[in-house]
Design an enzyme around this catalytic site. Structure first.
Site, PDB file in Angstrom:
ATOM      1  N   GLU A 189       0.028   1.436  -3.788  1.00 34.80           N
ATOM      2  CA  GLU A 189       0.995   0.512  -4.393  1.00 34.80           C
ATOM      3  C   GLU A 189       1.832  -0.038  -3.253  1.00 34.80           C
ATOM      4  O   GLU A 189       2.665   0.671  -2.688  1.00 34.80           O
ATOM      5  CB  GLU A 189       1.892   1.258  -5.404  1.00 34.80           C
ATOM      6  CG  GLU A 189       1.155   1.970  -6.518  1.00 34.80           C
ATOM      7  CD  GLU A 189       0.554   1.014  -7.542  1.00 34.80           C
ATOM      8  OE1 GLU A 189       0.899  -0.180  -7.525  1.00 34.80           O
ATOM      9  OE2 GLU A 189      -0.269   1.473  -8.342  1.00 34.80           O
TER      10      GLU A 189
ATOM     11  N   CYS B 173      10.028  -3.357  -5.170  1.00 34.81           N
ATOM     12  CA  CYS B 173       8.739  -4.004  -4.907  1.00 34.81           C
ATOM     13  C   CYS B 173       8.470  -5.165  -5.854  1.00 34.81           C
ATOM     14  O   CYS B 173       7.787  -6.107  -5.495  1.00 34.81           O
ATOM     15  CB  CYS B 173       7.617  -2.976  -4.987  1.00 34.81           C
ATOM     16  SG  CYS B 173       7.549  -2.129  -6.578  1.00 34.81           S
TER      17      CYS B 173
ATOM     18  N   LYS C 199       5.054  14.126  -0.344  1.00 35.16           N
ATOM     19  CA  LYS C 199       5.810  13.855   0.878  1.00 35.16           C
ATOM     20  C   LYS C 199       6.764  12.716   0.589  1.00 35.16           C
ATOM     21  O   LYS C 199       6.386  11.558   0.531  1.00 35.16           O
ATOM     22  CB  LYS C 199       4.904  13.484   2.059  1.00 35.16           C
ATOM     23  CG  LYS C 199       5.662  13.686   3.366  1.00 35.16           C
ATOM     24  CD  LYS C 199       5.332  12.692   4.455  1.00 35.16           C
ATOM     25  CE  LYS C 199       5.972  11.358   4.395  1.00 35.16           C
ATOM     26  NZ  LYS C 199       7.433  11.282   4.544  1.00 35.16           N
TER      27      LYS C 199
ATOM     28  N   GLU D 127       7.586 -10.202   3.306  1.00 36.32           N
ATOM     29  CA  GLU D 127       8.473  -9.489   2.394  1.00 36.32           C
ATOM     30  C   GLU D 127       9.788  -9.178   3.122  1.00 36.32           C
ATOM     31  O   GLU D 127       9.773  -8.571   4.194  1.00 36.32           O
ATOM     32  CB  GLU D 127       7.807  -8.171   1.960  1.00 36.32           C
ATOM     33  CG  GLU D 127       8.600  -7.405   0.933  1.00 36.32           C
ATOM     34  CD  GLU D 127       7.935  -6.072   0.562  1.00 36.32           C
ATOM     35  OE1 GLU D 127       7.431  -5.380   1.463  1.00 36.32           O
ATOM     36  OE2 GLU D 127       7.932  -5.730  -0.629  1.00 36.32           O
TER      37      GLU D 127
HETATM   38  P1  NAD Z   1       6.605   2.857   4.500  1.00 39.27           P
HETATM   39  O1  NAD Z   1       5.201   2.412   4.423  1.00 39.27           O
HETATM   40  O2  NAD Z   1       7.327   2.717   5.791  1.00 39.27           O
HETATM   41  O3  NAD Z   1       6.743   4.402   4.104  1.00 39.27           O
HETATM   42  C1  NAD Z   1       6.263   4.903   2.891  1.00 39.27           C
HETATM   43  C2  NAD Z   1       5.908   6.372   3.061  1.00 39.27           C
HETATM   44  O4  NAD Z   1       4.808   6.469   3.973  1.00 39.27           O
HETATM   45  C3  NAD Z   1       7.030   7.232   3.639  1.00 39.27           C
HETATM   46  O5  NAD Z   1       7.040   8.484   3.005  1.00 39.27           O
HETATM   47  C4  NAD Z   1       6.606   7.381   5.097  1.00 39.27           C
HETATM   48  O6  NAD Z   1       7.098   8.561   5.702  1.00 39.27           O
HETATM   49  C5  NAD Z   1       5.101   7.443   4.960  1.00 39.27           C
HETATM   50  N1  NAD Z   1       4.356   7.121   6.183  1.00 39.27           N
HETATM   51  C6  NAD Z   1       4.755   6.394   7.248  1.00 39.27           C
HETATM   52  N2  NAD Z   1       3.772   6.365   8.189  1.00 39.27           N
HETATM   53  C7  NAD Z   1       2.735   7.072   7.691  1.00 39.27           C
HETATM   54  C8  NAD Z   1       1.435   7.382   8.176  1.00 39.27           C
HETATM   55  N3  NAD Z   1       1.009   6.970   9.365  1.00 39.27           N
HETATM   56  N4  NAD Z   1       0.624   8.127   7.391  1.00 39.27           N
HETATM   57  C9  NAD Z   1       1.044   8.539   6.182  1.00 39.27           C
HETATM   58  N5  NAD Z   1       2.267   8.281   5.673  1.00 39.27           N
HETATM   59  C10 NAD Z   1       3.096   7.550   6.420  1.00 39.27           C
HETATM   60  O7  NAD Z   1       7.373   2.091   3.331  1.00 39.27           O
HETATM   61  P2  NAD Z   1       8.930   2.100   3.010  1.00 39.27           P
HETATM   62  O8  NAD Z   1       9.664   1.266   3.992  1.00 39.27           O
HETATM   63  O9  NAD Z   1       9.374   3.496   2.791  1.00 39.27           O
HETATM   64  O10 NAD Z   1       8.959   1.390   1.576  1.00 39.27           O
HETATM   65  C11 NAD Z   1       9.125   0.014   1.394  1.00 39.27           C
HETATM   66  C12 NAD Z   1       7.809  -0.627   1.017  1.00 39.27           C
HETATM   67  O11 NAD Z   1       7.280  -0.014  -0.151  1.00 39.27           O
HETATM   68  C13 NAD Z   1       7.957  -2.090   0.652  1.00 39.27           C
HETATM   69  O12 NAD Z   1       6.920  -2.820   1.258  1.00 39.27           O
HETATM   70  C14 NAD Z   1       7.799  -2.118  -0.868  1.00 39.27           C
HETATM   71  O13 NAD Z   1       7.344  -3.334  -1.400  1.00 39.27           O
HETATM   72  C15 NAD Z   1       6.830  -1.009  -1.072  1.00 39.27           C
HETATM   73  N6  NAD Z   1       6.880  -0.492  -2.444  1.00 39.27           N
HETATM   74  C16 NAD Z   1       5.853  -0.796  -3.287  1.00 39.27           C
HETATM   75  C17 NAD Z   1       5.896  -0.360  -4.609  1.00 39.27           C
HETATM   76  C18 NAD Z   1       4.786  -0.705  -5.579  1.00 39.27           C
HETATM   77  O14 NAD Z   1       4.758  -0.136  -6.663  1.00 39.27           O
HETATM   78  N7  NAD Z   1       3.885  -1.619  -5.246  1.00 39.27           N
HETATM   79  C19 NAD Z   1       6.978   0.391  -5.050  1.00 39.27           C
HETATM   80  C20 NAD Z   1       8.005   0.678  -4.153  1.00 39.27           C
HETATM   81  C21 NAD Z   1       7.952   0.236  -2.843  1.00 39.27           C
END
Ligand code: NAD
Length: 526
Positions: free
Chosen positions: A258, A292, A185, A390
């Site tokens: 992650e 990240c 997804k 963040e």
């Molecule tokens: P997000 O948590 O808003 O979304 C991530 C994914 O989760 C999307 O596909 C979203 O549709 C899905 N999602 C949202 N609500 C959900 C639910 N209730 N159940 C299941 N899935 C759901 O994050 P974002 O804004 O897309 O990404 C940014 C964040 O990701 C930042 O905090 C960043 O640090 C982190 N990140 C971490 C890494 C790592 O390797 N640690 C890498 C990249 C990004």
């Protein structure tokens, strides 16, 4: 600064072809994907519903057993072809990543190379990591034990928008090598990179139904996905990570998470300042700070603070912002209004609390609707939002510290624990300092690339930055269930002719002898 120069877009035919891969049980509403460079519509994908997820998982499951039955060497060969396919289609992939992600071409290019490196690593080393391994049996000569690794079944991957190509595919490759199917997804903002990359997986030899993509929003799709798969890999914010973890717990499946970070860099008194500035300017503004493992806090020894600050601000101001599908600009756009608003709120809060904005601190609508200038904050109070939460944008604070001890203490003053870097003229000292920082990864005299590209070494976070690791053996073994098969020459149960007391005494004697042989018994007994 480069003005708007986005000459290409996704053709209607491309969008229609990519959409065909997505399982839809019936007609679905459309989800509009926008191009951050212009904030204009790039195309649409279906907003899938729970029934589509069920369909996707059952298709992947049906294809998985044939795939798992193939020799691992054959799966490894296909992974190697994945790298070939990515390189052969590089410019089209970079265009798609840039158009839906709004990033600079150099940042998109890093995504592509990451997939190639990861595919090659697991093609080369993966078969050894999951090969059956002989373990010490309970009693030498009498018993043996062998550990086997079987695929878990179907892996669910929920991915964010910031690295839409690499996070969608690189985290999936070890799952495929292990013999699993996958249902991905992608983030709602960036589905096209994943869809095109999955087409290329099929061209590389991955069976057609083995990898499924469901596009749409997290809220309606997360629960049905997690309830139907056998493992979930999640990359995204810490808040959503907690939801995913509790759903995984409810359905008793394993998960890797992650999550976010508030990464710190430490510049020691003996660092080469121009080198540290070059590394940390890139490390703070890569992907416009929407990375990240980028840095949002820099702690600098007070003896070199002024020199570092002056050079850092000058280098940040020299970065070229731009919306163009070539390698010209250094920094691209933010992904969307939500991200721009967060960045602005953090900078406004910092200003209100008395921080100095040394450079940046404003939108650049002349470049594109969602661009924000690389920003440097100093005198940032510890309770400011930008100091603790963040930001995930091009904003970094620079703070003087008395020595390495204070730098480590300040770096560790966060619930996150993703990544850190240390800059010094003495690498041995740098490694010692790095080991004191409570993060899953750290670099000495590099921002993050030497760590990320070391695909043989695990990468992940501690604390609020997550659970589990990608890369290395850990990044593959998490997608397997181990089965131990032990063999005994004779059953290890009392023989009818031997009284239980005698059997127990004999067993104790054997264990004592083994302990002595292994040097584990108290000295008096040896
Ligand atoms: P997000 O948590 O808003 O979304 C991530 C994914 O989760 C999307 O596909 C979203 O549709 C899905 N999602 C949202 N609500 C959900 C639910 N209730 N159940 C299941 N899935 C759901 O994050 P974002 O804004 O897309 O990404 C940014 C964040 O990701 C930042 O905090 C960043 O640090 C982190 N990140 C971490 C890494 C790592 O390797 N640690 C890498 C990249 C990004």
């Amino acid at each position: 600064m480069t003005g708007l120069n986005v000459s290409s877009s996704l053709s209607e035919q491309t969008v229609e072809r990519l959409q065909e891969q997505i399982p839809r049980v019936t007609d679905r509403d459309s989800l509009v994907v926008r191009c951050p460079f212009t904030d204009s519509e790039l195309g649409t994908v279906p907003a899938c519903q729970p029934a589509d997820v069920t369909e996707a998982v059952s298709r992947a499951r049906a294809a998985q057993s044939e795939w798992a039955g193939r020799p691992v060497a054959e799966r490894a060969e296909i992974l190697q072809s994945v790298g070939d396919e990515m390189l052969a289609n590089d410019s089209e992939l970079l265009d798609i990543v840039q158009l839906e992600g709004g990033k600079s071409r150099l940042d998109a290019h890093a995504e592509l190379l990451d997939i190639v490196l990861t595919a090659d690593y697991y093609a080369r080393q993966g078969p050894d990591h999951i090969a059956p391994t002989r373990k010490n049996g309970a009693f030498p000569l009498v018993t043996t034990a062998v550990e086997h690794h079987d695929p878990v079944g179907v892996v669910g991957l929920i991915e964010p928008w910031n690295y839409p190509l690499t996070l969608a595919i690189s985290d999936m490759l070890p799952a495929l090598l292990a013999g699993n199917g996958a249902v991905l997804k992608p983030a709602e903002d960036t589905p096209f990179s994943a869809l095109r990359a999955v087409e290329l997986l099929v061209e590389a030899g991955v069976p057609e139904d083995l990898v499924q993509v469901v596009t749409g929003y997290g809220e309606p799709l997360g629960e049905p996905l997690i309830s139907a798969v056998d493992y979930v890999t999640f990359t995204g914010s810490t808040g959503t990570g907690r939801t995913v973890a509790s759903l995984a717990g409810e359905h008793l499946i394993d998960a890797s998470l992650e999550l976010g970070g508030k990464n710190a860099a430490i510049v020691l008194d003996d660092a080469d300042i121009p080198t540290a500035v070059r590394g940390l300017v890139h490390g703070s503004y890569a992907n416009a700070g929407q990375l990240c493992i980028s840095f949002e806090r820099i702690f600098v020894d007070e003896t070199v603070y002024d020199e570092f600050c002056a050079q850092f601000v000058e280098a940040a101001e020299a970065l070229e912002l731009g919306a163009s599908l070539d390698f010209g600009p250094d920094v691209g756009s933010l992904i969307g209004k939500h991200q721009l608003e967060t960045v602005e709120a953090h900078v406004a809060d910092a200003r209100e609390r008395g921080a100095t904005v040394e450079t940046g601190g404003r939108r650049r609508t002349d470049v594109g609707p969602l661009f924000y200038e690389p920003t440097v904050l100093t005198d940032l109070p510890g309770d400011a939002t930008a100091a603790c939460e963040e930001t995930f944008g091009p904003v970094v604070s620079i703070t003087p510290v008395a020595d390495a001890d204070e730098a480590v203490e300040r770096a560790n003053d966060t619930d996150y624990g993703l990544h850190a870097s240390v800059w010094t003229g003495d690498t041995a000292r740098g490694k010692t300092v790095a080991r004191r920082i409570e993060t899953g990864t750290a670099c000495v005299n590099d921002a993050y690339l030497s760590m990320w590209a070391s695909t043989d070494a695990p990468m992940g976070g501690v604390g609020d930055s997550g659970i589990g690791r990608r890369h290395g053996a850990e990044g593959l073994l998490k997608y397997t269930e181990s089965q131990t098969v032990s063999t005994a020459r004779d059953p290890l149960v009392p023989m009818p002719s031997v009284p239980n007391r005698l059997w127990a005494a004999g067993s104790t004697l054997t264990v004592r002898a083994l302990r002595r042989l292994r040097g584990l018994s108290p000295l008096s007994e040896r």
